[in-house]
Design a protein around this motif. Structure first.
Motif, PDB file in Angstrom:
ATOM      1  N   ALA A 121      32.480  41.348  46.102  1.00  0.00           N
ATOM      2  CA  ALA A 121      33.612  41.004  46.963  1.00  0.00           C
ATOM      3  C   ALA A 121      33.348  41.454  48.395  1.00  0.00           C
ATOM      4  CB  ALA A 121      34.894  41.645  46.432  1.00  0.00           C
ATOM      5  N   ILE A 122      32.852  42.682  48.557  1.00  0.00           N
ATOM      6  CA  ILE A 122      32.548  43.179  49.902  1.00  0.00           C
ATOM      7  C   ILE A 122      31.395  42.405  50.519  1.00  0.00           C
ATOM      8  CG2 ILE A 122      31.753  45.176  51.229  1.00  0.00           C
ATOM      9  CD1 ILE A 122      33.161  46.932  49.129  1.00  0.00           C
TER      10      ILE A 122
ATOM     11  N   ARG B  34      47.394  39.386  50.817  1.00  0.00           N
ATOM     12  CA  ARG B  34      45.934  39.444  50.872  1.00  0.00           C
ATOM     13  C   ARG B  34      45.401  40.793  50.409  1.00  0.00           C
ATOM     14  NH1 ARG B  34      44.134  36.210  56.429  1.00  0.00           N
ATOM     15  NH2 ARG B  34      44.622  34.125  55.638  1.00  0.00           N
ATOM     16  N   ILE B  35      46.088  41.853  50.789  1.00  0.00           N
ATOM     17  CA  ILE B  35      45.660  43.181  50.345  1.00  0.00           C
ATOM     18  C   ILE B  35      45.696  43.269  48.824  1.00  0.00           C
ATOM     19  CG2 ILE B  35      46.235  45.635  50.356  1.00  0.00           C
ATOM     20  CD1 ILE B  35      45.015  44.780  52.964  1.00  0.00           C
ATOM     21  N   GLU B  36      46.777  42.785  48.214  1.00  0.00           N
ATOM     22  CA  GLU B  36      46.903  42.825  46.758  1.00  0.00           C
ATOM     23  C   GLU B  36      45.855  41.927  46.093  1.00  0.00           C
ATOM     24  OE1 GLU B  36      48.725  44.757  44.839  1.00  0.00           O
ATOM     25  OE2 GLU B  36      49.443  45.770  46.651  1.00  0.00           O
ATOM     26  N   TYR B  37      45.618  40.765  46.679  1.00  0.00           N
ATOM     27  CA  TYR B  37      44.629  39.843  46.119  1.00  0.00           C
ATOM     28  C   TYR B  37      43.234  40.458  46.146  1.00  0.00           C
ATOM     29  CZ  TYR B  37      41.586  35.770  45.656  1.00  0.00           C
ATOM     30  OH  TYR B  37      40.605  34.896  45.252  1.00  0.00           O
ATOM     31  N   VAL B  38      42.892  41.096  47.266  1.00  0.00           N
ATOM     32  CA  VAL B  38      41.580  41.741  47.370  1.00  0.00           C
ATOM     33  C   VAL B  38      41.466  42.883  46.373  1.00  0.00           C
ATOM     34  CG1 VAL B  38      40.065  43.062  48.898  1.00  0.00           C
ATOM     35  CG2 VAL B  38      41.237  41.041  49.760  1.00  0.00           C
ATOM     36  N   GLY B  39      42.569  43.591  46.133  1.00  0.00           N
ATOM     37  CA  GLY B  39      42.547  44.653  45.132  1.00  0.00           C
ATOM     38  C   GLY B  39      42.148  44.134  43.761  1.00  0.00           C
ATOM     39  N   LYS B  40      42.628  42.942  43.408  1.00  0.00           N
ATOM     40  CA  LYS B  40      42.251  42.335  42.126  1.00  0.00           C
ATOM     41  C   LYS B  40      40.768  41.952  42.116  1.00  0.00           C
ATOM     42  CE  LYS B  40      46.900  40.555  41.270  1.00  0.00           C
ATOM     43  NZ  LYS B  40      47.755  39.349  41.135  1.00  0.00           N
ATOM     44  N   LEU B  41      40.275  41.479  43.248  1.00  0.00           N
ATOM     45  CA  LEU B  41      38.842  41.163  43.338  1.00  0.00           C
ATOM     46  C   LEU B  41      37.999  42.423  43.150  1.00  0.00           C
ATOM     47  CD1 LEU B  41      38.723  38.696  46.385  1.00  0.00           C
ATOM     48  CD2 LEU B  41      38.619  38.130  43.952  1.00  0.00           C
ATOM     49  N   TYR B  42      38.453  43.517  43.748  1.00  0.00           N
ATOM     50  CA  TYR B  42      37.710  44.770  43.614  1.00  0.00           C
ATOM     51  C   TYR B  42      37.695  45.265  42.174  1.00  0.00           C
ATOM     52  CZ  TYR B  42      37.281  45.373  48.650  1.00  0.00           C
ATOM     53  OH  TYR B  42      36.953  45.233  49.972  1.00  0.00           O
TER      54      TYR B  42
ATOM     55  N   ILE C 176      39.793  47.702  54.744  1.00  0.00           N
ATOM     56  CA  ILE C 176      41.024  48.471  54.558  1.00  0.00           C
ATOM     57  C   ILE C 176      41.433  48.489  53.090  1.00  0.00           C
ATOM     58  CG2 ILE C 176      43.484  48.551  55.113  1.00  0.00           C
ATOM     59  CD1 ILE C 176      42.738  47.351  57.856  1.00  0.00           C
ATOM     60  N   SER C 177      41.349  47.335  52.436  1.00  0.00           N
ATOM     61  CA  SER C 177      41.703  47.262  51.017  1.00  0.00           C
ATOM     62  C   SER C 177      40.797  48.142  50.173  1.00  0.00           C
ATOM     63  CB  SER C 177      41.617  45.816  50.526  1.00  0.00           C
ATOM     64  OG  SER C 177      42.524  44.989  51.207  1.00  0.00           O
ATOM     65  N   ALA C 178      39.537  48.273  50.589  1.00  0.00           N
ATOM     66  CA  ALA C 178      38.614  49.131  49.837  1.00  0.00           C
ATOM     67  C   ALA C 178      39.108  50.565  49.802  1.00  0.00           C
ATOM     68  CB  ALA C 178      37.219  49.064  50.458  1.00  0.00           C
ATOM     69  N   GLY C 179      39.669  51.024  50.912  1.00  0.00           N
ATOM     70  CA  GLY C 179      40.233  52.373  50.927  1.00  0.00           C
ATOM     71  C   GLY C 179      41.522  52.469  50.142  1.00  0.00           C
ATOM     72  N   VAL C 180      42.348  51.433  50.241  1.00  0.00           N
ATOM     73  CA  VAL C 180      43.604  51.418  49.481  1.00  0.00           C
ATOM     74  C   VAL C 180      43.310  51.461  47.986  1.00  0.00           C
ATOM     75  CG1 VAL C 180      45.671  50.081  48.934  1.00  0.00           C
ATOM     76  CG2 VAL C 180      44.838  50.177  51.302  1.00  0.00           C
ATOM     77  N   PHE C 181      42.324  50.680  47.546  1.00  0.00           N
ATOM     78  CA  PHE C 181      41.956  50.621  46.125  1.00  0.00           C
ATOM     79  C   PHE C 181      40.656  51.386  45.893  1.00  0.00           C
ATOM     80  CE2 PHE C 181      44.427  46.797  47.094  1.00  0.00           C
ATOM     81  CZ  PHE C 181      45.430  46.902  46.144  1.00  0.00           C
TER      82      PHE C 181
END
Length: 223
Positions: A136-137, A121-129, A152-157
């Motif tokens: 996406a947010i 899910r984290i990787e998938y959200v990264g692609k959306l971002y 959390i993914s927003a900070g990662v990416f």
């Protein structure tokens, strides 16, 4: 017998979008604990803290406590919506900071103990971002999509999502979600509680679909 009757009534109000559990299961106990704050003088601070925590790790949506508080005090429905929105957006900032500064150290904890947070899910959200961070947010903030995964993914990416983008999109989406709950309770009264608790996921998805459709319609008319 009275205790069994109340337990049965509480079980019938568990939203369909949440994990189903036996009356003694961890989710059920957490659910009952959260709603118990509505019967204390500390309901408002509890709502703020739960809204704050739900943005990064708490598994249950704050709407449940907001609804319970609003049913008991309908005239404060919009106040409770504001408390939920402010707490949730501030919690989203913490989620972004976790992803930005501490994900390498904390990722295993989230993957193992926080429902909904998985590497896929984290990787998938990264692609959306990468495609469109704001939308996406906004979608995650308004709909039943796990908001914590997106903060959390927003900070990662962070190369795709600035903290300002997260705050702006979250403020719109979270406020719209919680004030929708308040409007329903203020307009229709306590009788709408069961509908909100059982079908709120579908209601928000339908409204978001209408919002997207409206933007597409405006775009087509502009051409």
């Amino acid at each position: 017998m009275e205790a069994e009757r109340k337990a049965s009534e509480n079980a019938s109000t568990l939203p369909t979008g949440l994990p189903q559990a036996a009356p003694t299961g961890p989710i059920r106990r957490l659910y009952n604990w959260m709603l118990s704050w509505a019967e204390t003088p500390y309901g408002t601070p509890a709502l703020f803290l739960i809204s704050f925590a739900e943005s990064s790790f708490f598994p249950l949506p704050p709407d449940l406590l907001q609804i319970a508080l609003s049913v008991s005090k309908p005239r404060r429905s919009f106040f409770y919506a504001a408390v939920s929105a402010v707490g949730s957006v501030l919690g989203g900032i913490v989620g972004w900071l976790i992803g930005f500064a501490a994900w390498a150290a904390l990722s295993s904890f989230f993957y193992n103990y926080v429902p909904g947070v998985t590497p896929e899910r984290i990787e998938y959200v990264g692609k959306l971002y990468e495609a469109n961070a704001f939308w996406a947010i906004l979608a995650a903030a308004f709909t039943p999509i796990p908001y914590k995964v997106f903060t959390i993914s927003a900070g990662v990416f962070h190369q795709y999502v600035s903290l300002e983008t997260l705050i702006f999109a979250s403020a719109i989406g979270r406020s719209a979600r919680f004030f929708l709950v308040a409007t329903c309770l203020w307009w229709f009264g306590p009788s709408v509680r069961m509908i909100l608790e059982r079908h709120f996921e579908w209601i928000t998805l339908a409204l978001f679909a209408l919002l997207i459709g409206g933007f597409f319609a405006i775009k087509l008319l502009a051409h």
